[in-house]
Design an enzyme around this catalytic site. Structure first.
Site, PDB file in Angstrom:
ATOM      1  N   GLY A  46       0.775  -1.244   0.000  1.00  0.00           N
ATOM      2  CA  GLY A  46       0.000   0.000   0.000  1.00  0.00           C
ATOM      3  C   GLY A  46       0.798   1.281   0.000  1.00  0.00           C
ATOM      4  O   GLY A  46       0.342   2.292  -0.526  1.00  0.00           O
ATOM      5  N   GLU A 100       3.946   4.198   6.073  1.00  0.00           N
ATOM      6  CA  GLU A 100       2.750   3.346   5.986  1.00  0.00           C
ATOM      7  C   GLU A 100       1.646   4.080   5.215  1.00  0.00           C
ATOM      8  O   GLU A 100       1.586   5.317   5.229  1.00  0.00           O
ATOM      9  CB  GLU A 100       2.307   2.993   7.425  1.00  0.00           C
ATOM     10  CG  GLU A 100       1.021   2.227   7.577  1.00  0.00           C
ATOM     11  CD  GLU A 100       1.002   0.838   6.951  1.00  0.00           C
ATOM     12  OE1 GLU A 100       1.357   0.711   5.770  1.00  0.00           O
ATOM     13  OE2 GLU A 100       0.585  -0.105   7.640  1.00  0.00           O
ATOM     14  N   ASP A 101       0.776   3.320   4.553  1.00  0.00           N
ATOM     15  CA  ASP A 101      -0.331   3.961   3.826  1.00  0.00           C
ATOM     16  C   ASP A 101      -1.447   4.391   4.770  1.00  0.00           C
ATOM     17  O   ASP A 101      -1.951   5.508   4.680  1.00  0.00           O
ATOM     18  CB  ASP A 101      -0.878   3.030   2.720  1.00  0.00           C
ATOM     19  CG  ASP A 101      -1.305   1.651   3.221  1.00  0.00           C
ATOM     20  OD1 ASP A 101      -1.094   1.339   4.418  1.00  0.00           O
ATOM     21  OD2 ASP A 101      -1.844   0.869   2.416  1.00  0.00           O
ATOM     22  N   ASP A 104      -4.917   1.672  10.969  1.00  0.00           N
ATOM     23  CA  ASP A 104      -6.310   1.355  11.275  1.00  0.00           C
ATOM     24  C   ASP A 104      -6.348   0.868  12.730  1.00  0.00           C
ATOM     25  O   ASP A 104      -6.375   1.676  13.657  1.00  0.00           O
ATOM     26  CB  ASP A 104      -6.735   0.296  10.250  1.00  0.00           C
ATOM     27  CG  ASP A 104      -8.201  -0.047  10.282  1.00  0.00           C
ATOM     28  OD1 ASP A 104      -9.003   0.803  10.658  1.00  0.00           O
ATOM     29  OD2 ASP A 104      -8.548  -1.185   9.915  1.00  0.00           O
ATOM     30  N   PHE A 153     -13.827   2.898   4.588  1.00  0.00           N
ATOM     31  CA  PHE A 153     -12.856   2.081   3.855  1.00  0.00           C
ATOM     32  C   PHE A 153     -12.501   2.839   2.580  1.00  0.00           C
ATOM     33  O   PHE A 153     -13.387   3.220   1.810  1.00  0.00           O
ATOM     34  CB  PHE A 153     -13.393   0.692   3.538  1.00  0.00           C
ATOM     35  CG  PHE A 153     -12.285  -0.247   3.190  1.00  0.00           C
ATOM     36  CD1 PHE A 153     -11.597  -0.920   4.184  1.00  0.00           C
ATOM     37  CD2 PHE A 153     -11.878  -0.415   1.866  1.00  0.00           C
ATOM     38  CE1 PHE A 153     -10.520  -1.753   3.875  1.00  0.00           C
ATOM     39  CE2 PHE A 153     -10.801  -1.239   1.548  1.00  0.00           C
ATOM     40  CZ  PHE A 153     -10.133  -1.912   2.555  1.00  0.00           C
ATOM     41  N   VAL A 154     -11.213   3.098   2.382  1.00  0.00           N
ATOM     42  CA  VAL A 154     -10.790   3.949   1.272  1.00  0.00           C
ATOM     43  C   VAL A 154      -9.820   3.223   0.351  1.00  0.00           C
ATOM     44  O   VAL A 154      -9.119   2.294   0.775  1.00  0.00           O
ATOM     45  CB  VAL A 154     -10.135   5.259   1.794  1.00  0.00           C
ATOM     46  CG1 VAL A 154     -11.162   6.142   2.490  1.00  0.00           C
ATOM     47  CG2 VAL A 154      -8.972   4.970   2.728  1.00  0.00           C
ATOM     48  N   ASP A 160      -5.783  -0.509  -1.593  1.00  0.00           N
ATOM     49  CA  ASP A 160      -6.606  -1.422  -2.389  1.00  0.00           C
ATOM     50  C   ASP A 160      -7.856  -1.894  -1.661  1.00  0.00           C
ATOM     51  O   ASP A 160      -7.961  -1.794  -0.438  1.00  0.00           O
ATOM     52  CB  ASP A 160      -5.798  -2.673  -2.751  1.00  0.00           C
ATOM     53  CG  ASP A 160      -5.684  -3.643  -1.562  1.00  0.00           C
ATOM     54  OD1 ASP A 160      -5.263  -3.188  -0.476  1.00  0.00           O
ATOM     55  OD2 ASP A 160      -6.054  -4.813  -1.704  1.00  0.00           O
ATOM     56  N   ARG A 166      -5.570   0.287  -6.684  1.00  0.00           N
ATOM     57  CA  ARG A 166      -4.337   0.900  -6.148  1.00  0.00           C
ATOM     58  C   ARG A 166      -3.834   2.031  -7.031  1.00  0.00           C
ATOM     59  O   ARG A 166      -3.170   2.942  -6.559  1.00  0.00           O
ATOM     60  CB  ARG A 166      -3.223  -0.149  -6.044  1.00  0.00           C
ATOM     61  CG  ARG A 166      -3.398  -1.151  -4.928  1.00  0.00           C
ATOM     62  CD  ARG A 166      -2.076  -1.859  -4.678  1.00  0.00           C
ATOM     63  NE  ARG A 166      -2.236  -3.111  -3.969  1.00  0.00           N
ATOM     64  CZ  ARG A 166      -2.329  -3.233  -2.647  1.00  0.00           C
ATOM     65  NH1 ARG A 166      -2.306  -2.170  -1.886  1.00  0.00           N
ATOM     66  NH2 ARG A 166      -2.448  -4.419  -2.088  1.00  0.00           N
TER      67      ARG A 166
HETATM   68  P1  IMP Z   1      -3.955  -2.182  10.910  1.00  0.00           P
HETATM   69  O1  IMP Z   1      -3.003  -3.253  11.269  1.00  0.00           O
HETATM   70  O2  IMP Z   1      -5.363  -2.541  11.322  1.00  0.00           O
HETATM   71  O3  IMP Z   1      -3.559  -0.810  11.401  1.00  0.00           O
HETATM   72  O4  IMP Z   1      -4.080  -2.178   9.352  1.00  0.00           O
HETATM   73  C1  IMP Z   1      -3.188  -1.596   8.523  1.00  0.00           C
HETATM   74  C2  IMP Z   1      -3.365  -2.137   7.118  1.00  0.00           C
HETATM   75  O5  IMP Z   1      -4.734  -2.434   6.827  1.00  0.00           O
HETATM   76  C3  IMP Z   1      -2.979  -1.084   6.111  1.00  0.00           C
HETATM   77  O6  IMP Z   1      -1.626  -1.160   5.793  1.00  0.00           O
HETATM   78  C4  IMP Z   1      -3.849  -1.459   4.934  1.00  0.00           C
HETATM   79  O7  IMP Z   1      -3.223  -2.451   4.156  1.00  0.00           O
HETATM   80  C5  IMP Z   1      -5.098  -2.051   5.534  1.00  0.00           C
HETATM   81  N1  IMP Z   1      -6.220  -1.096   5.615  1.00  0.00           N
HETATM   82  C6  IMP Z   1      -6.788  -0.586   6.717  1.00  0.00           C
HETATM   83  N2  IMP Z   1      -7.766   0.266   6.421  1.00  0.00           N
HETATM   84  C7  IMP Z   1      -7.812   0.314   5.075  1.00  0.00           C
HETATM   85  C8  IMP Z   1      -8.619   1.057   4.120  1.00  0.00           C
HETATM   86  O8  IMP Z   1      -9.499   1.864   4.456  1.00  0.00           O
HETATM   87  N3  IMP Z   1      -8.340   0.828   2.813  1.00  0.00           N
HETATM   88  C9  IMP Z   1      -7.375  -0.025   2.383  1.00  0.00           C
HETATM   89  N4  IMP Z   1      -6.596  -0.724   3.220  1.00  0.00           N
HETATM   90  C10 IMP Z   1      -6.818  -0.560   4.555  1.00  0.00           C
END
Ligand code: IMP
Length: 177
Positions: A46, A100-101, A104, A153-154, A160, A166
């Site tokens: 991402g 990081e992208d 969450d 969700f974006v 993606d 992407r």
């Molecule tokens: P975390 O471990 O829950 O913080 O998730 C991080 C990863 O979840 C990111 O690097 C993304 O790959 C994915 N992710 C979380 N939210 C989104 C979203 O809204 N769109 C796309 N990917 C997401």
């Protein structure tokens, strides 16, 4: 979240806004980091677009080392994170910028940070394009954030939905069909 029920929705952040925000954090990072050739570590897949734009705005020379952290299936975090690519890196006494992208739950970055810290770096900072603090499961605060967004969700600009979208230049919300 299945592909059947969701479709590409409206633009949340357009490319001009994104470029302005990337430039803003690049200036902050350039001021904070010394001239010691930091290691920039983007998380695949991402962060590839964001990182490509970010590093071209930095004022210092840096080493770039992509790593892969996998935890996500569709939109539900499993909470299990596998990190690949760090094992070959020597980070002892280096300044690190993890890129990081989106943050969450925070589970991915907290695991990645732990593994990076275990390699005895001098300092570790985190830059994220997007932050969704309302969904956090572990305490984690990025040092540089382009945008804080609500619980949508974006996709686009590297992000993606089941490996789609992407390459969109703007960031869109997914919406119910
Ligand atoms: P975390 O471990 O829950 O913080 O998730 C991080 C990863 O979840 C990111 O690097 C993304 O790959 C994915 N992710 C979380 N939210 C989104 C979203 O809204 N769109 C796309 N990917 C997401």
């Amino acid at each position: 979240m299945s592909t059947m029920e969701f479709e590409l929705g409206e633009v949340l952040l357009e490319r001009g806004q994104i470029a302005t925000a990337v430039g803003r954090i690049a200036r902050e990072i350039s001021l904070d980091f010394g001239d010691d050739r930091p290691v920039v570590i983007p998380l695949l897949t991402g962060a590839f677009v964001f990182c490509a734009d970010l590093v071209r705005e930095l004022s210092f020379d840096c080493q770039i080392e992509y790593i892969k952290a996998s935890s996500y299936q569709g939109s539900n975090s499993t909470g299990k994170v596998a990190v690949e690519g760090l094992e070959k890196l020597d980070l002892k006494n280096r300044s690190i910028l993890i890129v990081e992208d989106i943050i969450d739950t925070g589970l991915t970055l907290s695991k990645v940070s732990q593994e990076v810290w275990s390699k005895s770096p001098k300092a570790v900072k985190i830059a994220t394009l997007l932050d969704k603090p309302s969904r956090r499961k572990v305490e984690l605060k990025p040092d540089y954030t382009c945008f804080t967004i609500p619980d949508h969700f974006v996709v686009g600009y590297g992000l993606d939905f089941n490996e789609r979208y992407r390459n969109l230049p703007d960031i869109h919300q997914m919406r119910m069909k």
